[in-house]
Scaffold this motif. Sequence first.
Motif: not given
Length: 164
Positions: A23-27, A97-103, A129-130
């Motif tokens: 919901d937060e990212a979509v908003k 926008l790159v999302v690093v997989n910190d796992k 943090t996305l």
Amino acid sequence: MKTVFVTVGTTCFEDLVVTVTSDEAVKALIDRGYTDMVLQVGRGSVVPDSESCPGLRVEVFRFKDSIAEDMRHADLVISHAGAGSCLEALGANKALLVVVNDKLMDNHQLELAKQLQADSHLIYCTCSTLPQTLKEMDLSALTSYVPGQPQNFATFLDKAIGLV
């Protein structure tokens, strides 16, 4: 119509799929004027349906022979930090926008993302943090990526060893 294209490549990066459809990212995306999301989910088991992001038209697929067309039509690309996906988006001159997989263990993706962000070619974050990054990012600060020219090096070597 503004489109965001999200890709996890050939990997299984379910955290990105879950976070970008939260919901937060979509908003945050809607607040920035995005109307459409094209979501490539790869091998993951999380496959959102077309109703999963109220306010956005959503198209979901696992794989295609090429995602070049999806990138070309996108106003923003959100990608995992794989080198191939990053370079394809930057080569298409797209806001990235790159999302690093910190796992991931031994996370070489973070090094690439840090350097490309330091050079102002992309913005990077993690899944945690996305949503905040989507709210605060300044895409106008990004600069075009100019790929290297390996032929110049090959020509130099040819001259150096006396082939030309």
